[in-house]
Scaffold this motif. Structure first.
Motif, PDB file in Angstrom:
ATOM      1  N   ASP A 179       5.326  -5.747 -10.593  1.00  0.00           N
ATOM      2  CA  ASP A 179       5.261  -6.137  -9.188  1.00  0.00           C
ATOM      3  C   ASP A 179       6.491  -5.588  -8.480  1.00  0.00           C
ATOM      4  OD1 ASP A 179       4.391  -7.280  -6.833  1.00  0.00           O
ATOM      5  OD2 ASP A 179       4.138  -9.290  -7.659  1.00  0.00           O
ATOM      6  N   PHE A 180       6.580  -5.796  -7.184  1.00  0.00           N
ATOM      7  CA  PHE A 180       7.724  -5.318  -6.416  1.00  0.00           C
ATOM      8  C   PHE A 180       8.154  -6.392  -5.435  1.00  0.00           C
ATOM      9  CE2 PHE A 180       4.476  -4.739  -3.288  1.00  0.00           C
ATOM     10  CZ  PHE A 180       5.118  -4.779  -2.058  1.00  0.00           C
ATOM     11  N   PHE A 181       9.383  -6.263  -4.920  1.00  0.00           N
ATOM     12  CA  PHE A 181       9.811  -7.155  -3.846  1.00  0.00           C
ATOM     13  C   PHE A 181      10.741  -6.419  -2.898  1.00  0.00           C
ATOM     14  CE2 PHE A 181      12.678  -7.849  -7.420  1.00  0.00           C
ATOM     15  CZ  PHE A 181      13.955  -7.912  -6.863  1.00  0.00           C
ATOM     16  N   LEU A 182      10.734  -6.887  -1.650  1.00  0.00           N
ATOM     17  CA  LEU A 182      11.565  -6.328  -0.589  1.00  0.00           C
ATOM     18  C   LEU A 182      12.781  -7.200  -0.302  1.00  0.00           C
ATOM     19  CD1 LEU A 182       8.758  -5.443   1.989  1.00  0.00           C
ATOM     20  CD2 LEU A 182       9.897  -3.870   0.422  1.00  0.00           C
ATOM     21  N   GLU A 183      12.566  -8.513  -0.323  1.00  0.00           N
ATOM     22  CA  GLU A 183      13.621  -9.456   0.059  1.00  0.00           C
ATOM     23  C   GLU A 183      14.331 -10.017  -1.159  1.00  0.00           C
ATOM     24  OE1 GLU A 183      12.124 -12.362   2.967  1.00  0.00           O
ATOM     25  OE2 GLU A 183      10.346 -11.103   3.109  1.00  0.00           O
ATOM     26  N   GLY A 184      13.599 -10.712  -2.005  1.00  0.00           N
ATOM     27  CA  GLY A 184      14.195 -11.321  -3.172  1.00  0.00           C
ATOM     28  C   GLY A 184      13.138 -11.954  -4.053  1.00  0.00           C
ATOM     29  N   LEU A 234      11.621   3.418   0.771  1.00  0.00           N
ATOM     30  CA  LEU A 234      11.130   3.243   2.136  1.00  0.00           C
ATOM     31  C   LEU A 234      12.173   3.670   3.158  1.00  0.00           C
ATOM     32  CD1 LEU A 234       9.736  -0.381   1.646  1.00  0.00           C
ATOM     33  CD2 LEU A 234       8.370   1.722   1.628  1.00  0.00           C
ATOM     34  N   GLU A 235      11.695   3.869   4.385  1.00  0.00           N
ATOM     35  CA  GLU A 235      12.585   4.105   5.526  1.00  0.00           C
ATOM     36  C   GLU A 235      12.102   3.262   6.702  1.00  0.00           C
ATOM     37  OE1 GLU A 235      14.081   8.728   4.857  1.00  0.00           O
ATOM     38  OE2 GLU A 235      12.377   8.314   6.176  1.00  0.00           O
ATOM     39  N   PHE A 236      13.015   2.499   7.278  1.00  0.00           N
ATOM     40  CA  PHE A 236      12.709   1.674   8.448  1.00  0.00           C
ATOM     41  C   PHE A 236      13.478   2.180   9.667  1.00  0.00           C
ATOM     42  CE2 PHE A 236      11.665  -1.266   5.020  1.00  0.00           C
ATOM     43  CZ  PHE A 236      10.550  -1.927   5.499  1.00  0.00           C
ATOM     44  N   LEU A 237      12.877   2.034  10.843  1.00  0.00           N
ATOM     45  CA  LEU A 237      13.591   2.298  12.080  1.00  0.00           C
ATOM     46  C   LEU A 237      14.514   1.125  12.349  1.00  0.00           C
ATOM     47  CD1 LEU A 237      11.240   4.401  12.418  1.00  0.00           C
ATOM     48  CD2 LEU A 237      11.379   3.936  14.875  1.00  0.00           C
ATOM     49  N   ALA A 238      15.809   1.408  12.461  1.00  0.00           N
ATOM     50  CA  ALA A 238      16.787   0.341  12.634  1.00  0.00           C
ATOM     51  C   ALA A 238      17.631   0.599  13.881  1.00  0.00           C
ATOM     52  CB  ALA A 238      17.694   0.256  11.405  1.00  0.00           C
ATOM     53  N   GLU A 255       0.826  -1.202   0.000  1.00  0.00           N
ATOM     54  CA  GLU A 255       0.000   0.000   0.000  1.00  0.00           C
ATOM     55  C   GLU A 255       0.865   1.259   0.000  1.00  0.00           C
ATOM     56  OE1 GLU A 255      -3.478   2.043  -0.336  1.00  0.00           O
ATOM     57  OE2 GLU A 255      -3.188  -0.146  -0.402  1.00  0.00           O
ATOM     58  N   LEU A 256       1.960   1.235   0.741  1.00  0.00           N
ATOM     59  CA  LEU A 256       2.814   2.416   0.830  1.00  0.00           C
ATOM     60  C   LEU A 256       3.473   2.763  -0.508  1.00  0.00           C
ATOM     61  CD1 LEU A 256       4.592   1.915   4.286  1.00  0.00           C
ATOM     62  CD2 LEU A 256       2.590   3.309   3.751  1.00  0.00           C
ATOM     63  N   VAL A 257       3.846   1.743  -1.295  1.00  0.00           N
ATOM     64  CA  VAL A 257       4.516   2.034  -2.561  1.00  0.00           C
ATOM     65  C   VAL A 257       3.555   2.590  -3.611  1.00  0.00           C
ATOM     66  CG1 VAL A 257       6.330   0.317  -2.186  1.00  0.00           C
ATOM     67  CG2 VAL A 257       4.264  -0.347  -3.427  1.00  0.00           C
ATOM     68  N   LYS A 258       2.261   2.482  -3.353  1.00  0.00           N
ATOM     69  CA  LYS A 258       1.281   3.053  -4.283  1.00  0.00           C
ATOM     70  C   LYS A 258       1.153   4.564  -4.112  1.00  0.00           C
ATOM     71  CE  LYS A 258      -1.789  -1.005  -4.298  1.00  0.00           C
ATOM     72  NZ  LYS A 258      -3.164  -1.458  -3.901  1.00  0.00           N
ATOM     73  N   LYS A 305       6.219  10.484   3.314  1.00  0.00           N
ATOM     74  CA  LYS A 305       6.840   9.167   3.479  1.00  0.00           C
ATOM     75  C   LYS A 305       6.723   8.755   4.942  1.00  0.00           C
ATOM     76  CE  LYS A 305      10.601   8.183   1.271  1.00  0.00           C
ATOM     77  NZ  LYS A 305      12.028   8.144   0.850  1.00  0.00           N
ATOM     78  N   LEU A 306       6.123   7.587   5.168  1.00  0.00           N
ATOM     79  CA  LEU A 306       5.940   7.097   6.532  1.00  0.00           C
ATOM     80  C   LEU A 306       7.077   6.153   6.914  1.00  0.00           C
ATOM     81  CD1 LEU A 306       2.182   6.170   7.045  1.00  0.00           C
ATOM     82  CD2 LEU A 306       3.400   8.148   7.907  1.00  0.00           C
TER      83      LEU A 306
END
Length: 299
Positions: free
Chosen positions: A132-137, A295-299, A69-72, A79-80
């Motif tokens: 389509d999209f992917f995050l991992e592989g 994207l941005e993640f809290l790391a 949903e965010l990439v749409k 940006k969340l």
């Protein structure tokens, strides 16, 4: 006060109790919080603009559902940042971001104030029919077969996530011994790679599946894929490597790998996966490209 939108994928029987605990912990850390179950409803999608950051409590599949949903969202939407609370089996995304699932959620939430924002690229897959999209592989061969096989196995006797990962490695070992190698042809940066593979993976992070590290040098924000191939000639060595991992032995394997920002793939495999989802083979050729800093993640 920053406002969090908590997106939770509850397991059977734990929703009310865990919902209450998570909301209390987030509010105790000084944030406002509104809760949604992503398993039951889609109304959370209309509430994203009311939040300062999203909290995803679940496994890798839940993260993918939220990110879809965010990439749409378009460039005018804010940006969340995304905070992860690992509650799945593999939690490969959390491992990549250094989020330890052995810590309880309360501990992780308390440390959000010390977290840094980690930029995260997204992989895009396109052909004449779909995008389509992917995050991992994404890839072909033994991992799609593993996903399909695990869907049919009764795991009701498995007590812990570690035991389930161990079972997946055992199933993968058996698949490697019998899987048919398939022809592939890759064009990347004016180079051609071709042969017969048991595994062909385009990696965006270090590990996939049962926490199997295929690309230890992968970074989330370098604008590059790590392409990993295991050829037919490596079958016995690959199977032995997985066997050693099952017994917790020190194991090494010589991955055939290269980096690319954009590539075109043609593969004869009847099996394909995108992240942890099994998909029908997409029509050849496939174009894969990196989209930087989506994207941005809290790391």
């Amino acid at each position: 006060m920053q406002q969090a939108i908590l997106l939770h994928n509850p397991g059977a029987g734990d929703e009310d109790h865990l919902k209450s605990d998570l909301v209390k912990s987030i509010e105790a850390a000084g944030y406002g919080c509104v809760y949604f179950s992503v398993k039951k409803e889609d109304t959370w999608k209309q509430q994203l603009d009311q939040a300062d950051f999203a909290v995803v409590a679940g496994g890798d599949g839940t993260v993918r559902r939220v990110v879809k949903e965010l990439v749409k969202r378009n460039a005018l939407d804010k940006k969340l940042p995304i905070a992860l609370l690992p509650m799945g089996t593999a939690n490969n995304l959390c491992k990549t971001l250094g989020i330890d699932r052995d810590h309880d959620s309360e501990h992780l939430i308390e440390n959000w104030g010390k977290a840094t924002l980690q930029r995260f690229d997204v992989g895009i897959i396109k052909n004449a029919d779909t995008t389509d999209f992917f995050l991992e592989g994404a890839g072909y061969g033994v991992f799609p077969k593993l996903i399909k096989k695990m869907e049919s196995i009764d795991i009701s006797h498995v007590e812990t996530a570690k035991d389930e990962l161990q079972l997946a490695l055992e199933v993968l070992h058996d698949i490697i011994l019998s899987a048919k190698a398939t022809n592939y042809r890759i064009k990347a940066d004016n180079n051609i790679y071709e042969g017969k593979s048991l595994l062909l993976e385009v990696m965006n992070i270090q590990s996939i599946g049962p926490n199997l590290i295929l690309s230890p040098s992968a970074e989330t924000d370098d604008g590059l894929f790590d392409v990993v191939i295991v050829d037919e000639a490596q079958r016995e060595e690959f199977a032995q490597y997985i066997k050693e991992l099952i017994t917790d032995a020190e194991a090494t394997f010589s991955w055939k790998t290269f980096k690319a920002k954009e590539l075109t793939i043609e593969c004869d495999s009847k099996h394909m996966h995108v992240d942890d989802e099994l998909v029908l083979p997409l029509k050849n050729p496939l174009l894969l490209e990196v989209r930087d800093n989506v994207l941005e993640f809290l790391a």
